[in-house]
Design a protein around this motif. Structure first.
Motif, PDB file in Angstrom:
ATOM      1  N   TRP A  82     -18.605   6.608  20.016  1.00  0.00           N
ATOM      2  CA  TRP A  82     -18.959   6.070  21.338  1.00  0.00           C
ATOM      3  C   TRP A  82     -19.858   7.048  22.094  1.00  0.00           C
ATOM      4  CZ3 TRP A  82     -17.795   8.201  26.126  1.00  0.00           C
ATOM      5  CH2 TRP A  82     -18.017   7.382  27.240  1.00  0.00           C
ATOM      6  N   LEU A  83     -19.508   8.348  22.047  1.00  0.00           N
ATOM      7  CA  LEU A  83     -20.271   9.360  22.770  1.00  0.00           C
ATOM      8  C   LEU A  83     -21.702   9.458  22.249  1.00  0.00           C
ATOM      9  CD1 LEU A  83     -20.269  11.785  24.806  1.00  0.00           C
ATOM     10  CD2 LEU A  83     -19.606  13.228  22.852  1.00  0.00           C
ATOM     11  N   ASN A 130     -19.427  14.300  12.453  1.00  0.00           N
ATOM     12  CA  ASN A 130     -20.487  14.536  11.482  1.00  0.00           C
ATOM     13  C   ASN A 130     -21.093  13.242  10.945  1.00  0.00           C
ATOM     14  OD1 ASN A 130     -21.942  16.401   9.523  1.00  0.00           O
ATOM     15  ND2 ASN A 130     -20.860  15.080   8.104  1.00  0.00           N
ATOM     16  N   PHE A 131     -20.264  12.329  10.460  1.00  0.00           N
ATOM     17  CA  PHE A 131     -20.818  11.152   9.792  1.00  0.00           C
ATOM     18  C   PHE A 131     -21.417  10.118  10.748  1.00  0.00           C
ATOM     19  CE2 PHE A 131     -18.528  12.922   6.198  1.00  0.00           C
ATOM     20  CZ  PHE A 131     -19.459  12.725   5.188  1.00  0.00           C
ATOM     21  N   PRO A 132     -20.799   9.798  11.900  1.00  0.00           N
ATOM     22  CA  PRO A 132     -21.508   8.900  12.823  1.00  0.00           C
ATOM     23  C   PRO A 132     -22.875   9.433  13.227  1.00  0.00           C
ATOM     24  CG  PRO A 132     -19.211   9.095  13.461  1.00  0.00           C
ATOM     25  CD  PRO A 132     -19.441  10.107  12.370  1.00  0.00           C
ATOM     26  N   SER A 133     -22.968  10.732  13.473  1.00  0.00           N
ATOM     27  CA  SER A 133     -24.251  11.334  13.840  1.00  0.00           C
ATOM     28  C   SER A 133     -25.249  11.265  12.692  1.00  0.00           C
ATOM     29  CB  SER A 133     -24.051  12.801  14.246  1.00  0.00           C
ATOM     30  OG  SER A 133     -23.167  12.926  15.319  1.00  0.00           O
ATOM     31  N   SER A 134     -24.780  11.576  11.494  1.00  0.00           N
ATOM     32  CA  SER A 134     -25.682  11.603  10.345  1.00  0.00           C
ATOM     33  C   SER A 134     -26.180  10.207   9.995  1.00  0.00           C
ATOM     34  CB  SER A 134     -24.973  12.229   9.138  1.00  0.00           C
ATOM     35  OG  SER A 134     -24.627  13.578   9.402  1.00  0.00           O
ATOM     36  N   ILE A 135     -25.295   9.215  10.019  1.00  0.00           N
ATOM     37  CA  ILE A 135     -25.709   7.846   9.707  1.00  0.00           C
ATOM     38  C   ILE A 135     -26.682   7.333  10.762  1.00  0.00           C
ATOM     39  CG2 ILE A 135     -24.914   5.475   9.374  1.00  0.00           C
ATOM     40  CD1 ILE A 135     -24.192   7.432   7.124  1.00  0.00           C
ATOM     41  N   LYS A 136     -26.429   7.640  12.025  1.00  0.00           N
ATOM     42  CA  LYS A 136     -27.363   7.237  13.074  1.00  0.00           C
ATOM     43  C   LYS A 136     -28.707   7.954  12.897  1.00  0.00           C
ATOM     44  CE  LYS A 136     -27.671   6.631  18.109  1.00  0.00           C
ATOM     45  NZ  LYS A 136     -27.632   5.157  18.112  1.00  0.00           N
ATOM     46  N   SER A 137     -28.685   9.224  12.504  1.00  0.00           N
ATOM     47  CA  SER A 137     -29.927   9.954  12.249  1.00  0.00           C
ATOM     48  C   SER A 137     -30.732   9.307  11.126  1.00  0.00           C
ATOM     49  CB  SER A 137     -29.629  11.410  11.894  1.00  0.00           C
ATOM     50  OG  SER A 137     -28.976  12.080  12.947  1.00  0.00           O
ATOM     51  N   ILE A 138     -30.032   8.900  10.053  1.00  0.00           N
ATOM     52  CA  ILE A 138     -30.716   8.231   8.941  1.00  0.00           C
ATOM     53  C   ILE A 138     -31.345   6.925   9.416  1.00  0.00           C
ATOM     54  CG2 ILE A 138     -30.388   7.112   6.703  1.00  0.00           C
ATOM     55  CD1 ILE A 138     -30.310  10.173   6.600  1.00  0.00           C
ATOM     56  N   ALA A 139     -30.628   6.170  10.258  1.00  0.00           N
ATOM     57  CA  ALA A 139     -31.172   4.927  10.794  1.00  0.00           C
ATOM     58  C   ALA A 139     -32.410   5.187  11.653  1.00  0.00           C
ATOM     59  CB  ALA A 139     -30.111   4.191  11.611  1.00  0.00           C
ATOM     60  N   GLU A 140     -32.420   6.304  12.363  1.00  0.00           N
ATOM     61  CA  GLU A 140     -33.554   6.648  13.215  1.00  0.00           C
ATOM     62  C   GLU A 140     -34.760   7.133  12.409  1.00  0.00           C
ATOM     63  OE1 GLU A 140     -30.933   8.107  17.118  1.00  0.00           O
ATOM     64  OE2 GLU A 140     -31.849   9.585  15.772  1.00  0.00           O
ATOM     65  N   TRP A 141     -34.512   7.750  11.252  1.00  0.00           N
ATOM     66  CA  TRP A 141     -35.570   8.443  10.529  1.00  0.00           C
ATOM     67  C   TRP A 141     -36.038   7.752   9.254  1.00  0.00           C
ATOM     68  CZ3 TRP A 141     -38.578  12.743  11.400  1.00  0.00           C
ATOM     69  CH2 TRP A 141     -38.308  13.459  12.570  1.00  0.00           C
ATOM     70  N   PHE A 364     -23.940   0.233   5.430  1.00  0.00           N
ATOM     71  CA  PHE A 364     -23.624  -1.048   6.074  1.00  0.00           C
ATOM     72  C   PHE A 364     -23.958  -0.997   7.557  1.00  0.00           C
ATOM     73  CE2 PHE A 364     -20.157  -3.014   3.101  1.00  0.00           C
ATOM     74  CZ  PHE A 364     -21.019  -2.888   2.022  1.00  0.00           C
ATOM     75  N   ALA A 365     -23.620   0.120   8.202  1.00  0.00           N
ATOM     76  CA  ALA A 365     -23.812   0.217   9.652  1.00  0.00           C
ATOM     77  C   ALA A 365     -25.286   0.097  10.017  1.00  0.00           C
ATOM     78  CB  ALA A 365     -23.233   1.528  10.174  1.00  0.00           C
ATOM     79  N   SER A 366     -26.148   0.826   9.292  1.00  0.00           N
ATOM     80  CA  SER A 366     -27.573   0.783   9.628  1.00  0.00           C
ATOM     81  C   SER A 366     -28.274  -0.436   9.033  1.00  0.00           C
ATOM     82  CB  SER A 366     -28.260   2.070   9.161  1.00  0.00           C
ATOM     83  OG  SER A 366     -28.086   2.268   7.776  1.00  0.00           O
ATOM     84  N   ASP A 367     -27.753  -0.996   7.950  1.00  0.00           N
ATOM     85  CA  ASP A 367     -28.341  -2.201   7.366  1.00  0.00           C
ATOM     86  C   ASP A 367     -28.084  -3.439   8.221  1.00  0.00           C
ATOM     87  OD1 ASP A 367     -29.308  -0.894   5.110  1.00  0.00           O
ATOM     88  OD2 ASP A 367     -27.546  -1.365   3.891  1.00  0.00           O
ATOM     89  N   LEU A 368     -26.911  -3.493   8.845  1.00  0.00           N
ATOM     90  CA  LEU A 368     -26.434  -4.743   9.429  1.00  0.00           C
ATOM     91  C   LEU A 368     -26.382  -4.759  10.944  1.00  0.00           C
ATOM     92  CD1 LEU A 368     -23.485  -5.347   6.906  1.00  0.00           C
ATOM     93  CD2 LEU A 368     -25.825  -6.207   6.766  1.00  0.00           C
ATOM     94  N   ALA A 373     -26.202   0.618  17.997  1.00  0.00           N
ATOM     95  CA  ALA A 373     -24.776   0.398  17.731  1.00  0.00           C
ATOM     96  C   ALA A 373     -24.296   1.126  16.486  1.00  0.00           C
ATOM     97  CB  ALA A 373     -24.490  -1.103  17.575  1.00  0.00           C
ATOM     98  N   VAL A 374     -25.198   1.818  15.781  1.00  0.00           N
ATOM     99  CA  VAL A 374     -24.861   2.388  14.476  1.00  0.00           C
ATOM    100  C   VAL A 374     -23.734   3.408  14.569  1.00  0.00           C
ATOM    101  CG1 VAL A 374     -25.721   3.904  12.642  1.00  0.00           C
ATOM    102  CG2 VAL A 374     -27.056   1.929  13.361  1.00  0.00           C
ATOM    103  N   ALA A 375     -23.786   4.318  15.547  1.00  0.00           N
ATOM    104  CA  ALA A 375     -22.747   5.350  15.631  1.00  0.00           C
ATOM    105  C   ALA A 375     -21.392   4.753  15.947  1.00  0.00           C
ATOM    106  CB  ALA A 375     -23.134   6.393  16.680  1.00  0.00           C
TER     107      ALA A 375
END
Length: 435
Positions: A82-83, A130-141, A364-368, A373-375
């Protein structure tokens, strides 16, 4: 014109953060093999000789410490996910790294199971970022066709962290004591915090990203933001969210089980024809996690490669996940063989299958879902995985003491196929949600 490759430097940064994250969390798995640590946690003088009853009591208590960590990890996923979606990836992960590093240092100063529960609880909250941040970073990049490969690479940092821990921490514990081990790894976390803060920005704001690469990154024209208020309850209305929940709730506990109990498995005379102590336990762990690191990268690449040759998202992700699930099935033989080499190979293949599964489920989070909302979606999935891990942690100790490792390895071998079956029922076709 081809894009330049600065985005892959971001993956290497996330790889480094994930490596340190896993070093910090796994020191305890090796410290538990040290008699000095065991005696101090149980409240015995150092001259006391531990009995088998004492060791069994230690393992039960250790299981509850592990449960406390996983409960905090679950709570942390929801809080920090959420943060991150509100303050941004850079600030959110910086808070998480600082929190887990200070908790790791605090582990060096405890002298009882009660103190250990407290420090591991705080560690769990921080490490969940770690993982919410990293997955959101991948979605951004990254565009969708590269995300599973990029995820597989940074996710491989988890195993590199474990390999480093297995290679260094037993030696450090034997020569300098378990407290120095915790202190050293906590300070490493503060170092990576500085590297993260000085390096990370979104691609559209980063001076080293060319216009060509930025267009390549944004080629999917994915929805960036959503209309209306973003809440957990709103996200839980979608089947796509529940598919991620199932993928994490059922698979993550198995990975946590490996991290927590494999040192004891290799140290148990009733399991194998050879037992390994702090002096020689590092090598099999290096073999297991080097092979599984290859699985993380390979299965992340395989899913991306399927999409590059024309497969649709649904077929590429699910086919790869099926292969990963089949890799885990034979692990129950590890509890039946007395040959340590066969056990190492079976566990290594299963761990490779898990990391490949994880690399694809995380996408799944960044694909869908929209990027904004990814994080939070990743946080919900991580929460479910940590809850599953806490449940297994609570029962793993008693099962291990009463029945050995066979029931636990049977659970591990069957879980992924069942999870994939349920995911396919929830989302027969993987389509982005419209929010």
């Amino acid at each position: 014109m081809l894009p330049n490759n600065f985005r892959w430097r971001i993956v290497l940064l996330l790889f480094l953060v994930t490596t340190i994250n896993y070093i910090d969390r796994n020191v305890l798995s090796f410290a538990m093999l040290d008699d000095t640590f065991r005696k101090e946690m149980l409240g015995f003088p150092l001259t006391y000789t531990l009995t088998q009853a004492d060791l069994n009591a230690f393992k039960i208590q250790y299981g509850w410490v592990d449960t406390a960590f996983k409960v905090a990890y679950a709570v942390g996923f929801m809080m920090i996910g959420w943060l991150i979606d509100r303050v941004g990836t850079k600030r959110g992960l910086a808070v998480a790294i600082g929190l887990w590093s200070m908790a790791g240092i605090a582990n060096a100063f405890v002298s009882s199971f009660r103190g250990l529960v407290a420090t591991r609880f705080v560690l769990g909250i921080g490490e969940a970022g770690n993982f919410p941040s990293s997955i959101k970073s991948i979605a951004e990049w990254f565009p969708k066709k590269e995300r599973s490969f990029a995820t597989g690479i940074f996710n491989a940092g988890a195993n590199v962290g474990i390999i480093i821990t297995a290679a260094v921490i037993p030696w450090m514990t034997l020569h300098y004591g378990w407290r120095i081990s915790f202190m050293t790894t906590g300070v490493l976390g503060l170092g990576v915090l500085v590297a993260w803060w000085m390096t990370y920005q979104r691609p559209e704001q980063h001076p080293k990203v060319s216009p060509v690469e930025l267009r390549y990154i944004q080629q999917d024209h994915q929805q960036e933001v959503i209309e209306g208020r973003l809440t957990w309850w709103r996200l839980l209305r979608y089947r796509q969210t529940w598919a991620l929940i199932v993928g994490k709730f059922m698979a993550d506990p198995i990975w946590w089980f490996y991290l927590t109990w494999l040192p004891d498995f290799f140290n148990s005379s009733e399991s194998l024809d050879q037992t390994l102590d702090l002096q020689n336990i590092g090598l099999p762990f290096m073999v297991i996690y080097i092979i599984s690191d290859g699985g993380s990268v390979f299965f992340g690449w395989l899913s991306s490669q399927f999409m590059k040759i024309g497969w649709e998202l649904n077929r590429a992700r699910k086919t790869t996940m099926l292969i990963c699930a089949l890799c885990v099935v034979p692990i129950f033989f590890a509890a039946q063989t007395q040959n340590i080499y066969i056990a190492v190979v079976l566990i290594a293949i299963a761990a490779a299958g898990h990391l490949g599964w994880s690399a694809n489920v995380y996408t799944f989070a960044s694909d869908l879902f929209p990027k904004s909302a990814v994080a939070m979606v990743t946080g919900i999935g991580g929460f479910a995985g940590a809850v599953g891990g806490a449940i297994l942690a609570a029962i793993a100790g008693p099962i291990r003491v009463q029945f050995g490792y066979l029931p636990l390895f049977l659970i591990a071998g069957s879980t992924y196929l069942l999870a994939l079956f349920i995911i396919n029922l929830l989302i027969p076709k993987m389509k982005p949600v419209e929010m």
